[in-house]
Each structure stands twice: as C-alpha cells, then as structure tokens.
Design an enzyme around this catalytic site. Structure first.
Site: not given
Ligand code: ADE
Length: 348
Positions: A35, A136, A118
């Site tokens: 993340e 996000d 986030y």
């Molecule tokens: N962008 C942020 N977190 C994500 C996730 N877990 N899977 C795909 N794209 C992401």
C-alpha cells in the site's frame, strides 16, 4: 448508495479482480509495503519492486536493520523516497517494541511515521478485516461521481464526509474485499475515461443518471509547476564516473546524483566553469538534454560528457556496473546516465 449496491459491487469484484501479488496474503507487513508503494505509483510498476523488496526484506526486523543506501537502492525508480525512509523509521519503532506485524489498532498505526489515514484504513481493512475505510484518489473519483460532489475532493472535510459514509456501508461486509472493490472499480471501470456500461454501481450513480460523469471529480485550477534549468557533467576518468551524494534535506535527499549546477551553460560557459573549479579535462562534449517532471517542479538539464585528465580530489568515482547495482540514482539522473550510454553505443 445502499447496501444492495454494495452487494453488486462485491459480486463484480469477486469476478473481475486482478490477480495481484498482495492479494495472496493477509500478512500486515506485506500489505503495508504494497500500500505504501501503491501511493503515487502504478500497479504494473509496483509489482516487480514489491517482489524484490520482500525477497530482500521479508520481515519488519530486516527492514529495520538494512543500511539506508541499500534500502534506497531497492526503492530506486519508485520516486518519493521519503516513503522508503518513513517505512524504515516505522519498522525501527515496531522492531524496538518487539513486533513483527503492524498492530491492528488505529491509534497505534496513526502514530507511525509515514502512515496517514489512507494507509491506516488499508492495513486495518485489508490485513485485519476491520471496518475502517481507505480512501485514495481512485476511490474519491468513484464517490465524486456517485454523489455528484461539487467540492474539491482533496479537502480533508470532504474525505471525512465520505469516510463516514463508507464506514457505515462496510459494516457486516468483508472489509478487505470492500476496500479493494472500490479501488478496483476506480482502476478498471470508473477511470478518467470510464466504461459506465459495465459499472456495477451505475444504478446508484447520480453522474451517470444525469450524464455528467465527465465533469467529476471537479477540478481545481492547477498551479503551473516551476521550471528549473540545470547543467549536468558526466565526469569520466579511465572508465570510472563521478557521482555525488546529495545533502540530507530537501528533494532527493541522501540519494546520489550526477554532478550538476543550477543554470543552463553554453559550451563556453561550461568550460569557464570547469576552469574556475580547477578541473583539468581532455575533452568536453554536449550530449543532449533531459526533462524530468517531479510532483511540484520540472527540471530541464543540459548534459556534458567530460573526459578528465585526473580524478577530482575527494570525490567518488565508480564503475558503470556499480552505478547500476550499488548506488541509488534517482530517475532524473538515470535519464542523464542513459543519454551517456546511448552516446557511447553510437561511438563504438
Ligand atoms: N492501489 C492501492 N491499493 C491497491 C490495492 N490493494 N490493489 C490494487 N491497487 C491498489
């Protein structure tokens, strides 16, 4: 949005979700790393970095202990290097407290360096199935269309409004799927150029119903980024190249750079500059220009290739292999370096 809409979204997610490496784990450390990398960076770019990072640093204590240069080398090319430094700061705190996982407690996560709302939501919901939303830019785009949100979606007040809405909707659902279903919808369907026909939320989307999707999210007028002109020198001596460690603070802090100055030099000016610095060289050649766009500024760099008669004292000279394998050159200087490689390929 109602519970029935959420059921549709979750059904859609279970059929359409991408097979991504971090979706095969519940390990809070791995989810934290993924993340953090995924903030500001695209999924396709992140995948190889994620795999390499975890192969080298499989545990929180290994992250706490790695030296900073090696850590930055693992991060090289991902950008926003403070993310890597904060990961390590947080890992040191956790390691000191004897933890090899992220605590499943909001207040404790919030207190860690680099862990914002986030990331807190992502770790709690994805790793622990605790109903805490992760909002996000992708998720805000979806929500701004569903609710025809007129305000600037970057405002904390607006995020908080939607956090409360999502928190209510995610009760009694599997939190990890809930969070990732919104992210996935934003990435695959509710994109800048959306595919509303196949959207599982079209029946509750105000913008879809009013055919106003292209107006959302509402854009603030963006400030123009300042442009900085620079001159870089690739100093070479017997197949070695000079690199320089940047200062401890500011943009690209502590990373390596190809020596450069803050103005655009003609060949004459460049020669004059080298003379004033008492740098003794055999030849100087202009090899081109590089442009790099950072989040808040743009650099345009004129690049000179300079063969030296002797090394510059007290400076670091390394081989091409070491530049590739050992030192972390941020993308902007990789571009400068690649210009040199292209030029040499043409010559020999
Ligand atoms: N962008 C942020 N977190 C994500 C996730 N877990 N899977 C795909 N794209 C992401």
């Amino acid at each position: 949005m109602k519970k029935t809409n959420i059921k549709n979204l979750l059904l859609w997610y279970r059929v359409n979700k991408r097979d991504l490496p971090w979706r095969h784990t519940k390990d809070s450390y791995k989810i934290w790393i993924s993340e953090t990398m995924l903030q500001q960076t695209r999924v396709e770019t992140v995948i190889p970095y994620y795999q390499r990072f975890l192969a080298c640093l499989p545990t929180i204590s290994s992250l706490a202990k790695i030296n900073e240069d090696d850590l930055l080398k693992l991060w090289e090319g991902l950008g926003y290097y403070s993310r890597a430094r904060n990961l390590q700061k947080a890992a040191k705190i956790l390691d000191r407290d004897g933890l090899d996982f992220l605590p499943p407690i909001k207040e404790e996560l919030q207190a860690l360096p680099g862990v914002g709302p986030y990331t807190v939501g992502a770790i709690l919901s994805i790793a622990y199935d605790i109903p805490e939303p992760a909002i996000d830019g992708n998720v805000m785009r979806v929500l701004s269309r569903i609710y025809e949100e007129k305000e600037d979606i970057l405002k904390p007040k607006i995020r908080e409004k939607y956090r409360l809405i999502l928190q209510d909707l995610m009760k009694n659902e599997k939190a990890s799927d809930f969070t990732q279903s919104f992210i996935e919808l934003g990435a695959l369907v509710c994109t800048r150029n959306p595919s509303c026909d196949v959207c599982p939320l079209k029946s509750c989307c105000k913008a879809y119903q009013h055919q106003t999707v292209s107006l959302y999210p509402m854009k603030k007028v963006k400030k123009e980024k300042p442009v900085f002109q620079k001159t870089a020198f690739i100093f070479t001596y017997k197949n070695l190249y000079m690199i320089h460690k940047r200062e401890d603070e500011g943009l690209l802090a502590n990373l390596y750079e190809i020596p450069n100055v803050d103005s655009f030099f003609t060949v004459d000016e460049a020669q004059e500059y080298l003379q004033t610095k008492h740098i003794i060289y055999e030849s100087i050649q202009e090899i081109g220009e590089v442009k790099h766009i950072f989040s808040h500024q743009i650099w345009i760099i004129k690049v000179y290739f300079v063969s030296l008669q002797e090394k510059i004292r007290h400076e670091l000279f390394v081989s091409s292999k070491e530049i590739q394998e050992k030192y972390s050159l941020p993308t902007v200087f990789q571009k400068v370096w690649n210009l040199q490689k292209e030029k040499n390929q043409k010559l020999f």
